[in-house]
Scaffold this active site. Structure first.
Site, PDB file in Angstrom:
ATOM      1  CB  CYS A 151      18.528  32.706  -1.932  1.00 60.77           C
ATOM      2  SG  CYS A 151      18.850  30.896  -1.254  1.00 60.77           S
ATOM      3  CG  HIS A 244      20.619  32.582   2.828  1.00 65.14           C
ATOM      4  ND1 HIS A 244      20.080  31.739   3.844  1.00 65.14           N
ATOM      5  CD2 HIS A 244      20.554  31.933   1.713  1.00 65.14           C
ATOM      6  CE1 HIS A 244      19.252  30.653   3.115  1.00 65.14           C
ATOM      7  NE2 HIS A 244      19.664  30.685   1.765  1.00 65.14           N
TER       8      HIS A 244
HETATM    9  N1  LIG Z   1      15.201  31.785  -5.309  1.00 72.68           N
HETATM   10  C1  LIG Z   1      15.630  31.308  -4.425  1.00 72.68           C
HETATM   11  O1  LIG Z   1      17.080  31.235  -3.920  1.00 72.68           O
HETATM   12  C2  LIG Z   1      15.125  30.274  -3.706  1.00 72.68           C
HETATM   13  C3  LIG Z   1      14.373  29.446  -4.578  1.00 72.68           C
HETATM   14  N2  LIG Z   1      13.552  28.192  -4.001  1.00 72.68           N
HETATM   15  C4  LIG Z   1      13.317  27.564  -4.902  1.00 72.68           C
HETATM   16  O2  LIG Z   1      11.628  27.408  -4.767  1.00 72.68           O
HETATM   17  C5  LIG Z   1      10.983  26.397  -5.136  1.00 72.68           C
HETATM   18  C6  LIG Z   1      10.295  25.958  -3.666  1.00 72.68           C
HETATM   19  O3  LIG Z   1      10.852  25.959  -2.574  1.00 72.68           O
HETATM   20  P1  LIG Z   1      10.181  25.583  -1.120  1.00 72.68           P
HETATM   21  O4  LIG Z   1       9.124  26.563  -0.997  1.00 72.68           O
HETATM   22  O5  LIG Z   1      11.368  25.857  -0.024  1.00 72.68           O
HETATM   23  O6  LIG Z   1       9.794  24.250  -1.291  1.00 72.68           O
HETATM   24  P2  LIG Z   1       8.646  23.417  -0.431  1.00 72.68           P
HETATM   25  O7  LIG Z   1       9.089  21.998  -0.208  1.00 72.68           O
HETATM   26  O8  LIG Z   1       8.678  24.338   0.998  1.00 72.68           O
HETATM   27  O9  LIG Z   1       7.311  23.561  -1.244  1.00 72.68           O
HETATM   28  C7  LIG Z   1       7.181  23.038  -2.366  1.00 72.68           C
HETATM   29  C8  LIG Z   1       5.972  23.251  -3.101  1.00 72.68           C
HETATM   30  O10 LIG Z   1       5.815  22.545  -4.298  1.00 72.68           O
HETATM   31  C9  LIG Z   1       4.537  21.800  -4.194  1.00 72.68           C
HETATM   32  N3  LIG Z   1       4.739  20.465  -4.812  1.00 72.68           N
HETATM   33  C10 LIG Z   1       5.565  19.529  -4.397  1.00 72.68           C
HETATM   34  N4  LIG Z   1       5.163  18.433  -5.472  1.00 72.68           N
HETATM   35  C11 LIG Z   1       4.551  18.986  -6.186  1.00 72.68           C
HETATM   36  C12 LIG Z   1       3.734  18.348  -7.552  1.00 72.68           C
HETATM   37  N5  LIG Z   1       3.974  17.055  -7.903  1.00 72.68           N
HETATM   38  N6  LIG Z   1       2.965  18.780  -8.349  1.00 72.68           N
HETATM   39  C13 LIG Z   1       2.595  20.442  -7.845  1.00 72.68           C
HETATM   40  N7  LIG Z   1       3.322  20.989  -7.014  1.00 72.68           N
HETATM   41  C14 LIG Z   1       4.026  20.166  -6.129  1.00 72.68           C
HETATM   42  C15 LIG Z   1       4.224  21.714  -2.691  1.00 72.68           C
HETATM   43  O11 LIG Z   1       2.897  21.231  -2.660  1.00 72.68           O
HETATM   44  P3  LIG Z   1       2.425  20.217  -1.583  1.00 72.68           P
HETATM   45  O12 LIG Z   1       2.349  20.984  -0.264  1.00 72.68           O
HETATM   46  O13 LIG Z   1       0.992  19.905  -2.148  1.00 72.68           O
HETATM   47  O14 LIG Z   1       3.178  19.037  -1.613  1.00 72.68           O
HETATM   48  C16 LIG Z   1       4.829  23.108  -2.254  1.00 72.68           C
HETATM   49  O15 LIG Z   1       3.671  23.949  -2.403  1.00 72.68           O
HETATM   50  C17 LIG Z   1      12.349  25.503  -5.220  1.00 72.68           C
HETATM   51  O16 LIG Z   1      12.413  25.428  -6.764  1.00 72.68           O
HETATM   52  C18 LIG Z   1      13.474  26.003  -4.466  1.00 72.68           C
HETATM   53  O17 LIG Z   1      14.474  25.476  -5.004  1.00 72.68           O
HETATM   54  C19 LIG Z   1      13.729  28.410  -2.698  1.00 72.68           C
HETATM   55  C20 LIG Z   1      14.335  29.185  -1.834  1.00 72.68           C
HETATM   56  C21 LIG Z   1      15.007  30.233  -2.239  1.00 72.68           C
HETATM   57  N1  LIG Z   2      19.631  26.038  -2.248  1.00 71.22           N
HETATM   58  C1  LIG Z   2      19.087  27.368  -1.255  1.00 71.22           C
HETATM   59  C2  LIG Z   2      17.676  27.917  -1.478  1.00 71.22           C
HETATM   60  C3  LIG Z   2      17.340  27.334  -3.036  1.00 71.22           C
HETATM   61  O1  LIG Z   2      16.356  26.625  -3.264  1.00 71.22           O
HETATM   62  O2  LIG Z   2      17.968  27.697  -4.037  1.00 71.22           O
HETATM   63  P1  LIG Z   2      17.759  27.415  -5.571  1.00 71.22           P
HETATM   64  O3  LIG Z   2      16.499  28.421  -5.872  1.00 71.22           O
HETATM   65  O4  LIG Z   2      19.020  27.842  -6.311  1.00 71.22           O
HETATM   66  O5  LIG Z   2      17.655  25.878  -5.767  1.00 71.22           O
HETATM   67  C4  LIG Z   2      19.447  27.234   0.050  1.00 71.22           C
HETATM   68  O6  LIG Z   2      19.469  26.184   0.345  1.00 71.22           O
HETATM   69  O7  LIG Z   2      19.401  28.131   0.704  1.00 71.22           O
END
Ligand SMILES: NC(=O)C1=CN([C@@H]2O[C@H](COP(=O)(O)OP(=O)(O)OC[C@H]3O[C@@H](n4cnc5c(N)ncnc54)[C@H](OP(=O)(O)O)[C@@H]3O)[C@@H](O)[C@H]2O)C=CC1
Ligand SMILES: N[C@@H](CC(=O)OP(=O)(O)O)C(=O)O
Length: 348
Positions: A151, A244
């Site tokens: 992000c 951010h």
């Molecule tokens: N592009 C970017 O910059 C950003 C990327 N991200 C990335 O996106 C991803 C998700 O982040 P975020 O939404 O904040 O995370 P959250 O912790 O809020 O959500 C995680 C999700 O993954 C699921 N999950 C967890 N464990 C498992 C499992 N064993 N099997 C299947 N599903 C599972 C959870 O399901 P359940 O509710 O059932 O536990 C939930 O739906 C991360 O990789 C993060 O780094 C995040 C923010 C910005």
């Molecule tokens: N690390 C970022 C969000 C994130 O999950 O990044 P990435 O997709 O690179 O893991 C934050 O904390 O705001």
């Protein structure tokens, strides 16, 4: 006919943003929601701790959440999956979907820096999508993994692209002020962040420093030649829910006045004629001396515009400015969806 799509990690912070944008999408029909074993078998409304300040879309409330297995019947007709999985799980599970012929548009960091995986912001380096042909040959699958950046990286790179194209980049320094939603729902305890600031986000500086150079690099003979300038990042977590903010200092190769930088940013609108549903003007400039601010400006362009202000001369670098991004929209779900819209328009 609409393309059927699913969301992996549908109950999480980024998953919810996917749902907000996909529920009534003109190109995509959201049919499948997947999460962990903890959520599988439950109605989406029961499995999810909904945190958005818009209502949960009616059509997902009663959808039964499935496990993240591409062989599940719920994925049978799905052509595209959007992944909001934690990175370690993405590493294992995203290839399983690609092997089943699915196009995986991923937010996770697991594959971003792999040579044969496109890391794309469509306004910046859409041509890197051609890497999927190499990926398919090398990995022997019919699907593909296409990633969007971290992000904080997206926010900076969108503003750097028009500067690089016009004046060249010599060095860039970025100090970030990142919202808590970036760390996931359970990521930062309120006792740690309220009345406070945490001057460390694991791996964030390294990601910004490497991903930016790949994004601004050139695709040549099936490989990305990384851009050649220096970038240093210093990342901080602040008590803001979404949005951010980045203080960006840029030394250009050629002389540039703040007004010229502003004009280059303002004119930057490379995909405006494609009519992509999630597209908004990539950079919106605010003239007020105390903007951008997360609470006031993060939803500009439906959360898809980077809002820039305070473009001014710098005594060490050439210019400095402040950029703001809605981190879970333009920095995550919206970025993936825009990648998919562009891909469908250009390649399918
Ligand atoms: N592009 C970017 O910059 C950003 C990327 N991200 C990335 O996106 C991803 C998700 O982040 P975020 O939404 O904040 O995370 P959250 O912790 O809020 O959500 C995680 C999700 O993954 C699921 N999950 C967890 N464990 C498992 C499992 N064993 N099997 C299947 N599903 C599972 C959870 O399901 P359940 O509710 O059932 O536990 C939930 O739906 C991360 O990789 C993060 O780094 C995040 C923010 C910005
Ligand atoms: N690390 C970022 C969000 C994130 O999950 O990044 P990435 O997709 O690179 O893991 C934050 O904390 O705001």
């Amino acid at each position: 006919m609409k393309i059927k799509v699913g969301v992996l990690g549908a109950t999480g912070m980024v998953g919810q943003r996917f749902i907000q944008f996909l529920a009534e999408h003109p190109m995509f029909e959201l049919t499948t929601l997947a999460a962990s074993e903890r959520s599988a078998g439950k109605k989406y409304s029961e499995a999810t701790n909904w945190y958005l300040d818009v209502e949960m879309p009616e059509k997902v409330r009663d959808l039964i959440v499935t496990t993240t297995d591409p062989k599940n019947k719920e994925f049978e007709d799905v052509d595209i999956v959007f992944s909001a999985l934690p990175s370690d799980l993405a590493k294992k599970l995203e290839p399983e979907f690609a092997k089943e012929g699915k196009l995986v548009f991923s937010n996770a960091s697991a594959y971003r820096m792999e040579e044969d995986v496109p890391l794309v912001i469509p306004e910046v380096n859409a041509d890197h999508l051609e890497l999927i042909e190499i990926q398919r040959k090398k990995r022997g699958w019919d699907g593909a993994i296409i990633t969007n950046p971290n992000c904080s990286t997206i926010c900076a790179v969108i503003t750097l692209k028009p500067i690089m194209d016009k004046f060249g980049l010599e060095s860039v320094f970025i100090a970030t002020l990142q919202a808590v939603s970036g760390a996931g729902y359970n990521g930062v305890p309120s006792m740690a962040i309220l009345d406070n600031l945490i001057p460390y986000i694991k791996n964030e500086e390294e990601k910004m420093q490497t991903e930016s150079l790949k994004l601004l690099g050139t695709l040549k003979d099936g490989k990305v030649e990384f851009a050649n300038f220096k970038l240093s990042a210093s990342c901080n977590r602040v008590p803001v829910i979404d949005g951010h903010t980045e203080c960006i200092f840029v030394k250009t190769k050629e002389e540039a006045e703040p007004e010229e930088i502003k004009e280059a940013m303002d004119k930057f609108d490379p995909l405006k004629d494609l009519n992509l549903p999630t597209y908004a003007k990539p950079i919106v400039i605010k003239e007020e001396s105390d903007r951008p601010q997360p609470r006031l400006d993060r939803n500009i362009g439906n959360g898809m515009s980077i809002v820039v202000g305070r473009i001014r001369k710098d005594p060490i670098f050439t210019v400095k400015y402040v950029a703001l991004e809605h981190n879970t929209i333009r920095g995550a779900a919206g970025a993936s969806i825009l990648n998919a819209e562009y891909f469908v328009k250009k390649y399918l």
